[in-house]
Design a protein around this motif. Structure first.
Motif, PDB file in Angstrom:
ATOM      1  N   ALA A 160       0.823  -1.210   0.000  1.00  0.00           N
ATOM      2  CA  ALA A 160       0.000   0.000   0.000  1.00  0.00           C
ATOM      3  C   ALA A 160       0.855   1.256   0.000  1.00  0.00           C
ATOM      4  N   THR A 161       2.000   1.215   0.671  1.00  0.00           N
ATOM      5  CA  THR A 161       2.861   2.394   0.723  1.00  0.00           C
ATOM      6  C   THR A 161       3.448   2.703  -0.650  1.00  0.00           C
ATOM      7  N   MET A 162       3.879   1.660  -1.373  1.00  0.00           N
ATOM      8  CA  MET A 162       4.379   1.853  -2.726  1.00  0.00           C
ATOM      9  C   MET A 162       3.284   2.407  -3.634  1.00  0.00           C
ATOM     10  N   LEU A 163       2.100   1.856  -3.519  1.00  0.00           N
ATOM     11  CA  LEU A 163       0.993   2.267  -4.385  1.00  0.00           C
ATOM     12  C   LEU A 163       0.637   3.740  -4.143  1.00  0.00           C
ATOM     13  N   ALA A 164       0.635   4.146  -2.897  1.00  0.00           N
ATOM     14  CA  ALA A 164       0.337   5.538  -2.573  1.00  0.00           C
ATOM     15  C   ALA A 164       1.409   6.472  -3.135  1.00  0.00           C
ATOM     16  N   LYS A 165       2.656   6.056  -3.032  1.00  0.00           N
ATOM     17  CA  LYS A 165       3.749   6.872  -3.572  1.00  0.00           C
ATOM     18  C   LYS A 165       3.652   6.956  -5.094  1.00  0.00           C
ATOM     19  N   ALA A 166       3.290   5.853  -5.751  1.00  0.00           N
ATOM     20  CA  ALA A 166       3.130   5.866  -7.204  1.00  0.00           C
ATOM     21  C   ALA A 166       2.059   6.854  -7.629  1.00  0.00           C
ATOM     22  N   PHE A 167       0.940   6.842  -6.921  1.00  0.00           N
ATOM     23  CA  PHE A 167      -0.149   7.762  -7.247  1.00  0.00           C
ATOM     24  C   PHE A 167       0.312   9.213  -7.088  1.00  0.00           C
ATOM     25  N   ALA A 168       1.045   9.474  -6.001  1.00  0.00           N
ATOM     26  CA  ALA A 168       1.530  10.832  -5.763  1.00  0.00           C
ATOM     27  C   ALA A 168       2.546  11.244  -6.828  1.00  0.00           C
ATOM     28  N   ASN A 169       3.436  10.328  -7.216  1.00  0.00           N
ATOM     29  CA  ASN A 169       4.418  10.641  -8.258  1.00  0.00           C
ATOM     30  C   ASN A 169       3.739  10.976  -9.579  1.00  0.00           C
ATOM     31  N   ALA A 170       2.728  10.205  -9.934  1.00  0.00           N
ATOM     32  CA  ALA A 170       2.009  10.461 -11.182  1.00  0.00           C
ATOM     33  C   ALA A 170       1.272  11.796 -11.112  1.00  0.00           C
ATOM     34  N   GLN A 171       0.628  12.051  -9.989  1.00  0.00           N
ATOM     35  CA  GLN A 171      -0.121  13.297  -9.820  1.00  0.00           C
ATOM     36  C   GLN A 171       0.800  14.503  -9.958  1.00  0.00           C
ATOM     37  N   ALA A 172       2.015  14.393  -9.434  1.00  0.00           N
ATOM     38  CA  ALA A 172       2.979  15.486  -9.541  1.00  0.00           C
ATOM     39  C   ALA A 172       3.399  15.733 -10.984  1.00  0.00           C
ATOM     40  N   ARG A 173       3.191  14.750 -11.849  1.00  0.00           N
ATOM     41  CA  ARG A 173       3.522  14.869 -13.270  1.00  0.00           C
ATOM     42  C   ARG A 173       2.288  15.088 -14.135  1.00  0.00           C
ATOM     43  N   GLY A 174       1.184  15.411 -13.500  1.00  0.00           N
ATOM     44  CA  GLY A 174      -0.034  15.723 -14.228  1.00  0.00           C
ATOM     45  C   GLY A 174      -0.825  14.528 -14.696  1.00  0.00           C
ATOM     46  N   LEU A 175      -0.595  13.341 -14.101  1.00  0.00           N
ATOM     47  CA  LEU A 175      -1.293  12.128 -14.500  1.00  0.00           C
ATOM     48  C   LEU A 175      -2.046  11.542 -13.312  1.00  0.00           C
ATOM     49  N   ILE A 176      -3.132  10.866 -13.598  1.00  0.00           N
ATOM     50  CA  ILE A 176      -3.883  10.158 -12.563  1.00  0.00           C
ATOM     51  C   ILE A 176      -3.829   8.662 -12.888  1.00  0.00           C
ATOM     52  N   LEU A 177      -3.204   7.894 -12.026  1.00  0.00           N
ATOM     53  CA  LEU A 177      -3.096   6.457 -12.242  1.00  0.00           C
ATOM     54  C   LEU A 177      -4.359   5.740 -11.778  1.00  0.00           C
ATOM     55  N   LYS A 178      -4.712   4.683 -12.507  1.00  0.00           N
ATOM     56  CA  LYS A 178      -5.743   3.755 -12.046  1.00  0.00           C
ATOM     57  C   LYS A 178      -5.032   2.721 -11.181  1.00  0.00           C
ATOM     58  N   THR A 179      -5.277   2.749  -9.887  1.00  0.00           N
ATOM     59  CA  THR A 179      -4.507   1.911  -8.966  1.00  0.00           C
ATOM     60  C   THR A 179      -5.388   0.873  -8.286  1.00  0.00           C
ATOM     61  N   VAL A 180      -4.757  -0.254  -7.953  1.00  0.00           N
ATOM     62  CA  VAL A 180      -5.432  -1.304  -7.200  1.00  0.00           C
ATOM     63  C   VAL A 180      -4.388  -2.040  -6.371  1.00  0.00           C
ATOM     64  N   GLN A 181      -4.667  -2.243  -5.095  1.00  0.00           N
ATOM     65  CA  GLN A 181      -3.778  -3.048  -4.270  1.00  0.00           C
ATOM     66  C   GLN A 181      -4.142  -4.510  -4.475  1.00  0.00           C
ATOM     67  N   ALA A 182      -3.166  -5.306  -4.870  1.00  0.00           N
ATOM     68  CA  ALA A 182      -3.450  -6.708  -5.197  1.00  0.00           C
ATOM     69  C   ALA A 182      -2.242  -7.575  -4.905  1.00  0.00           C
ATOM     70  N   ASP A 183      -2.494  -8.683  -4.257  1.00  0.00           N
ATOM     71  CA  ASP A 183      -1.493  -9.739  -4.080  1.00  0.00           C
ATOM     72  C   ASP A 183      -1.579 -10.637  -5.311  1.00  0.00           C
ATOM     73  N   TRP A 184      -0.437 -10.928  -5.935  1.00  0.00           N
ATOM     74  CA  TRP A 184      -0.436 -11.692  -7.186  1.00  0.00           C
ATOM     75  C   TRP A 184      -1.132 -13.044  -7.050  1.00  0.00           C
ATOM     76  N   ARG A 185      -1.043 -13.636  -5.866  1.00  0.00           N
ATOM     77  CA  ARG A 185      -1.592 -14.977  -5.690  1.00  0.00           C
ATOM     78  C   ARG A 185      -3.115 -14.990  -5.780  1.00  0.00           C
ATOM     79  N   TRP A 186      -3.731 -13.813  -5.641  1.00  0.00           N
ATOM     80  CA  TRP A 186      -5.180 -13.669  -5.784  1.00  0.00           C
ATOM     81  C   TRP A 186      -5.486 -12.503  -6.729  1.00  0.00           C
ATOM     82  N   LEU A 187      -4.651 -12.355  -7.736  1.00  0.00           N
ATOM     83  CA  LEU A 187      -4.708 -11.176  -8.606  1.00  0.00           C
ATOM     84  C   LEU A 187      -6.075 -10.984  -9.244  1.00  0.00           C
ATOM     85  N   ASN A 188      -6.650 -12.049  -9.816  1.00  0.00           N
ATOM     86  CA  ASN A 188      -7.890 -11.903 -10.569  1.00  0.00           C
ATOM     87  C   ASN A 188      -9.107 -11.622  -9.681  1.00  0.00           C
TER      88      ASN A 188
END
Length: 561
Positions: free
Chosen positions: A101-129
């Protein structure tokens, strides 16, 4: 920008990494969530250095995705968002996922600082779908993230989830550290491609067959660690194949060949399915399509390793050996001989290379004469190499690379001044059709210049069966065939220069170099079966040439103006 706390994710409340009483014994997949504490994530971009990373990898992933016509991309290990942002900025439809969750939040903030809005989802690969919606053209799993999985069943389950989340013709791009070199020879790094921050160190403080404990040291004196599983390259490739992926191609540090310089990272490109006959416009008869045979052959790791190391990875054609024994130099001489037969170029001159391989001939031609070129080729593995070299050598604005077959050239009528081909048409069982397509795309007055390994005009096909068998061919052309077939369409024969003596020398030299580099080829990914069969096949070509059954040379035909 500081990361704000989020309800329901304990990572945001962790101040320090915790491994228990024995960090070396903590080898659990679920550990990753407590490793990426807020203070570590806030410093992660110092390690990455977005600008340095962008310069080092160039358009590598963008080219691979665009070349295969991919649009929707799931970034399953988005981290602080570097690739999600780059791909979104390049026009891809990206969904960004991460288990942290911490990485995902930082990614969203990084994109926002560059004028982009990411579509984000927290997901464990083992239950990805369970957590994502729909299927994707491509999944990327980068940053050595896959090695957070410490249990083989977790790895197999994650790959199964990736496979299920892809469309029928989707691709997975997954990377890993070169743990083979670390386990076998100790840790070294060029600190050039992935972790480009000059003031941050990333080195293992401990490694064994089941654990690589990486330590990250920052300029302010803070240290953080990650416990990773040091999985080997061939093991990952096997897991990908066993997960159902039809073809796996492995790169080293964004390069197609890495035998002479151990890479820091491996990048695996895995295709969910291979679509051949349908892609070529056929209806499928149940019989093997010779185009499919050629594509599978040149896309294989064994073939690509062989041609990259023995031929040098620039060209795949027969060389001219009157003044040299070096395969690469002889290949250049053949190209130069062909260039000398062409008229003067202008900047408007357009050349089409059919069966372009790695594209070395077009780079040499354009550098000598100017103009622009299109490389048409059936192997996407070779096309990836070609695009990468065009970009890194400054030719990307003058050379296009197109995936396709020369029986159905995807170019407009009368669109090229010259059509060029080197030792490729032998792979077609419809050579007259190839000549018709060349006629169609040539402008009036245009030239078709090519070489092709052939049988002599009076050869006995029965004696050539071992030659056919080497590349699963069912026939070869000849000087007479090409002359008569071309003239029947309307071409004028300009020249058929017989240089057969070079064919014999070439295959003998290739066999000699292959045997001299046998161990290197094996270590680099070529199978013993492939190399042993190649040794026999090349010897059969030499014997056929000695018996007078083969021919080769430079042929030039003109479409009347």
């Amino acid at each position: 920008m500081a990361i704000a706390a989020k309800d329901g994710n304990f990572e945001f409340d962790l101040d320090d990494q915790s491994y228990g009483t024995d960090p070396l014994a903590d080898r659990e997949t679920d550990l990753y969530r407590s490793e990426y504490v807020v203070s570590f994530v806030e410093k992660w971009d110092e390690l990455i250095d977005w600008r340095g990373r962008a310069e080092s990898e160039g358009q590598f992933f963008i080219d691979i995705l665009r070349a295969r016509g991919k649009d929707t991309v799931l970034d399953v290990a988005c981290g602080t968002g570097f690739h999600s942002v780059r791909l979104t900025d390049a026009g891809f439809n990206v969904t960004s996922a991460d288990g942290s969750a911490t990485m995902l939040a930082k990614a969203f903030a990084n994109a926002q600082a560059r004028g982009l809005i990411l579509k984000t989802v927290q997901a464990d690969w083992r239950w990805l779908n369970r957590d994502i919606q729909g299927k994707y053209d491509a999944i990327i799993c980068l940053g050595n993230s896959f090695t957070h999985l410490h249990d083989e069943m977790d790895r197999r389950r994650a790959l199964a989830e990736f496979y299920a989340a892809l469309k029928h013709d989707g691709i997975l791009i997954l990377d890993q550290r070169n743990y083979d070199a670390m386990l076998d020879h100790g840790f070294t790094t060029k600190h050039k491609y992935y972790y480009c921050g000059e003031r941050v160190s990333a080195e293992p403080e401990y490694i064994d067959d089941g654990l690589c404990r990486m330590k990250y040291s920052f300029p302010d004196g803070s240290d953080y660690t990650l416990n990773m599983c040091p999985i080997r390259r061939t093991y990952v490739r096997r897991l990908l194949s066993e997960a159902g992926f039809a073809r796996v191609r492995t790169y080293g540090d964004f390069q197609e060949t890495y035998a002479e310089d151990e890479p820091d990272f491996f990048i695996h490109v895995a295709e969910k399915s291979t679509v051949h006959v349908v892609r070529w416009g056929g209806a499928g008869t149940g019989e093997a399509d010779i185009r499919e045979v050629a594509e599978d052959y040149y896309d294989s790791e064994s073939a690509d390793t062989f041609y990259s190391i023995v031929w040098g990875g620039q060209d795949l054609h027969v060389g001219s050996y009157e003044a040299t024994r070096d395969i690469g130099e002889a290949s250049d001489v053949t190209v130069d001989r062909m260039i000398a037969k062409l008229p003067a170029f202008t900047e408007e001159t357009r050349v089409l290379d059919i069966g372009a391989g790695y594209g070395g001939a077009m780079r040499r031609l354009i550098s000598h004469r100017g103009g622009s070129a299109t490389c048409l080729n059936i192997s996407e593995v070779q096309n990836d190499t070609n695009r990468h070299r065009n970009r890194t050598q400054g030719y990307s604005d003058r050379i296009r690379v197109v995936h396709g077959v020369f029986e159905d050239i995807p170019e407009p009528d009368a669109s090229h001044d010259i059509v060029w081909s080197q030792d490729a048409i032998l792979h077609s069982d419809r050579r007259a059709r190839v000549l018709q397509e060349v006629w169609r795309v040539l402008k009036p007055g245009g030239l078709f210049i090519f070489t092709d390994p052939m049988q002599s005009d009076d050869a006995d096909p029965a004696q050539l069966q071992p030659v056919y068998d080497r590349l699963q061919l069912n026939s070869l052309g000849s000087f007479r065939f090409y002359r008569e077939a071309a003239e029947a369409i309307g071409f004028e024969t300009v020249e058929q220069e017989d240089l057969t003596h070079n064919l014999r020398t070439h295959y003998a030299r290739v066999r000699e170099d292959m045997l001299a580099n046998y161990d290197t080829l094996r270590d680099s990914g070529a199978s013993a079966e492939y190399l042993d069969n190649m040794a026999v096949g090349l010897e059969n070509w030499v014997k056929a040439a000695d018996a007078g059954n083969l021919a080769w040379g430079i042929q030039v035909f003109r479409k009347p103006g």
